[in-house]
Design a protein around this motif. Sequence first.
Motif, PDB file in Angstrom:
ATOM      1  N   ALA A 228       0.834  -1.202   0.000  1.00  0.00           N
ATOM      2  CA  ALA A 228       0.000   0.000   0.000  1.00  0.00           C
ATOM      3  C   ALA A 228       0.869   1.252   0.000  1.00  0.00           C
ATOM      4  CB  ALA A 228      -0.928  -0.014   1.209  1.00  0.00           C
ATOM      5  N   GLU A 229       2.007   1.186   0.704  1.00  0.00           N
ATOM      6  CA  GLU A 229       2.890   2.350   0.771  1.00  0.00           C
ATOM      7  C   GLU A 229       3.544   2.631  -0.583  1.00  0.00           C
ATOM      8  OE1 GLU A 229       2.103   0.673   4.630  1.00  0.00           O
ATOM      9  OE2 GLU A 229       2.980  -0.261   2.834  1.00  0.00           O
ATOM     10  N   ALA A 230       3.871   1.570  -1.316  1.00  0.00           N
ATOM     11  CA  ALA A 230       4.562   1.746  -2.594  1.00  0.00           C
ATOM     12  C   ALA A 230       3.605   1.939  -3.756  1.00  0.00           C
ATOM     13  CB  ALA A 230       5.454   0.531  -2.874  1.00  0.00           C
ATOM     14  N   ALA A 231       2.343   1.609  -3.578  1.00  0.00           N
ATOM     15  CA  ALA A 231       1.389   1.649  -4.694  1.00  0.00           C
ATOM     16  C   ALA A 231       1.343   2.995  -5.406  1.00  0.00           C
ATOM     17  CB  ALA A 231       0.001   1.252  -4.206  1.00  0.00           C
ATOM     18  N   PRO A 232       1.361   4.145  -4.692  1.00  0.00           N
ATOM     19  CA  PRO A 232       1.345   5.424  -5.425  1.00  0.00           C
ATOM     20  C   PRO A 232       2.521   5.599  -6.373  1.00  0.00           C
ATOM     21  CG  PRO A 232       0.744   5.766  -3.140  1.00  0.00           C
ATOM     22  CD  PRO A 232       1.233   4.352  -3.243  1.00  0.00           C
ATOM     23  N   MET A 242      -2.537  -3.012 -10.926  1.00  0.00           N
ATOM     24  CA  MET A 242      -1.705  -3.545  -9.853  1.00  0.00           C
ATOM     25  C   MET A 242      -2.420  -4.741  -9.239  1.00  0.00           C
ATOM     26  SD  MET A 242      -0.262  -0.085  -7.976  1.00  0.00           S
ATOM     27  CE  MET A 242      -1.866   0.694  -7.813  1.00  0.00           C
ATOM     28  N   VAL A 243      -1.724  -5.859  -9.150  1.00  0.00           N
ATOM     29  CA  VAL A 243      -2.240  -7.056  -8.486  1.00  0.00           C
ATOM     30  C   VAL A 243      -1.747  -7.012  -7.052  1.00  0.00           C
ATOM     31  CG1 VAL A 243      -2.315  -9.574  -8.514  1.00  0.00           C
ATOM     32  CG2 VAL A 243      -2.163  -8.310 -10.665  1.00  0.00           C
ATOM     33  N   VAL A 244      -2.662  -6.918  -6.085  1.00  0.00           N
ATOM     34  CA  VAL A 244      -2.245  -6.537  -4.735  1.00  0.00           C
ATOM     35  C   VAL A 244      -2.743  -7.519  -3.681  1.00  0.00           C
ATOM     36  CG1 VAL A 244      -2.270  -4.118  -5.450  1.00  0.00           C
ATOM     37  CG2 VAL A 244      -4.252  -5.060  -4.249  1.00  0.00           C
ATOM     38  N   ASN A 245      -1.967  -7.580  -2.583  1.00  0.00           N
ATOM     39  CA  ASN A 245      -2.349  -8.404  -1.446  1.00  0.00           C
ATOM     40  C   ASN A 245      -3.162  -7.648  -0.406  1.00  0.00           C
ATOM     41  OD1 ASN A 245      -1.019 -10.781  -2.299  1.00  0.00           O
ATOM     42  ND2 ASN A 245       0.936  -9.967  -1.603  1.00  0.00           N
ATOM     43  N   ASP A 246      -3.054  -6.339  -0.408  1.00  0.00           N
ATOM     44  CA  ASP A 246      -3.784  -5.499   0.538  1.00  0.00           C
ATOM     45  C   ASP A 246      -4.775  -4.648  -0.244  1.00  0.00           C
ATOM     46  OD1 ASP A 246      -4.725  -3.817   2.499  1.00  0.00           O
ATOM     47  OD2 ASP A 246      -2.749  -2.995   3.051  1.00  0.00           O
ATOM     48  N   VAL A 247      -5.916  -5.231  -0.560  1.00  0.00           N
ATOM     49  CA  VAL A 247      -6.888  -4.536  -1.413  1.00  0.00           C
ATOM     50  C   VAL A 247      -7.352  -3.223  -0.804  1.00  0.00           C
ATOM     51  CG1 VAL A 247      -9.172  -4.688  -2.470  1.00  0.00           C
ATOM     52  CG2 VAL A 247      -7.610  -6.633  -2.604  1.00  0.00           C
ATOM     53  N   PRO A 248      -7.875  -3.207   0.432  1.00  0.00           N
ATOM     54  CA  PRO A 248      -8.351  -1.931   0.972  1.00  0.00           C
ATOM     55  C   PRO A 248      -7.227  -0.924   1.168  1.00  0.00           C
ATOM     56  CG  PRO A 248      -8.465  -3.659   2.637  1.00  0.00           C
ATOM     57  CD  PRO A 248      -8.163  -4.337   1.347  1.00  0.00           C
ATOM     58  N   GLY A 249      -6.024  -1.403   1.564  1.00  0.00           N
ATOM     59  CA  GLY A 249      -4.921  -0.493   1.757  1.00  0.00           C
ATOM     60  C   GLY A 249      -4.495   0.195   0.484  1.00  0.00           C
ATOM     61  N   VAL A 250      -4.399  -0.549  -0.603  1.00  0.00           N
ATOM     62  CA  VAL A 250      -4.001   0.028  -1.884  1.00  0.00           C
ATOM     63  C   VAL A 250      -5.076   0.959  -2.416  1.00  0.00           C
ATOM     64  CG1 VAL A 250      -3.481  -0.499  -4.288  1.00  0.00           C
ATOM     65  CG2 VAL A 250      -2.409  -1.824  -2.460  1.00  0.00           C
ATOM     66  N   LEU A 251      -6.343   0.579  -2.260  1.00  0.00           N
ATOM     67  CA  LEU A 251      -7.431   1.446  -2.708  1.00  0.00           C
ATOM     68  C   LEU A 251      -7.355   2.804  -1.989  1.00  0.00           C
ATOM     69  CD1 LEU A 251     -10.511  -0.954  -2.932  1.00  0.00           C
ATOM     70  CD2 LEU A 251      -9.319   0.166  -4.824  1.00  0.00           C
TER      71      LEU A 251
END
Length: 254
Positions: A228-232, A242-251
């Motif tokens: 989530a921290e690196a997604a931006p 982005m295929v992510v493990n922390d869906v709400p965090g990345v959103l």
Amino acid sequence: MIFENAPTVIGHRGYGSGDLTPAGAETPVSENTLPSLLAAVDALRHAPGGPWVEIDVTRTADDHLVLRHDPTTVDGDHLIDLPATASGLPRLAEILDALPADVAVDVDVKTVLEDALDEPSRRTGTLLVPLLRREAKRRRLLVTSFDPSLLVFLKEELPGVPLGLLTWLRFPLWHAVPAAAGLGLDAVAVHTGSCGIDHPDTRLRPLEHCVDVAHKAGLEAIAWCPTAEAAPTYADAGFDAMVVNDVPGVLAAV
């Protein structure tokens, strides 16, 4: 165009890799299961691009396609040596039937060593074709794999279904973009460990440049497993999904 809104967030193996507890739930949901997929759909229902989920698929000894990332069961038995019933894993056909038609699916195909030996009718790609041909009529699809031979086969068998080359640490974005373009694919999907800010390839060329080259080559660029921290950072670099493990965090982050 595969992804209409960038960056589209895709739930990795459903709600995320591992056994995670969705917000508001009392118990964890295991990856690559229907509860995990439906939890991701709920979280992504109003996300840009709509709900997208990623699933891992491999075949069993009796030629069924089941959802599993690793080639072995939790007990260490090789799936290719077990019938589907003995594996205890959900079958791809059942999962696709259970998912609402508005849910887009990234099917990550794990081919097996025996695909080099078995008759063509038994190989993983051949088993996959009728299922995906049916699904392509009712939902958005993407098929990804580390196996270029599978993707070349599916390109002939499933015209119109987007295909993407998956990459890992020793085959980074730097090499994957020209490889995917040369194969005539639609997307390149690279693990963040293969193209992060401190990766040698990124020091040679900025991440934004690599994504720009992918786009100019007609490829959509997918990052998998950003935090989530690196997604931006990956969103700003222009990744389409982005295929992510922390869906709400990345959103929340993007």
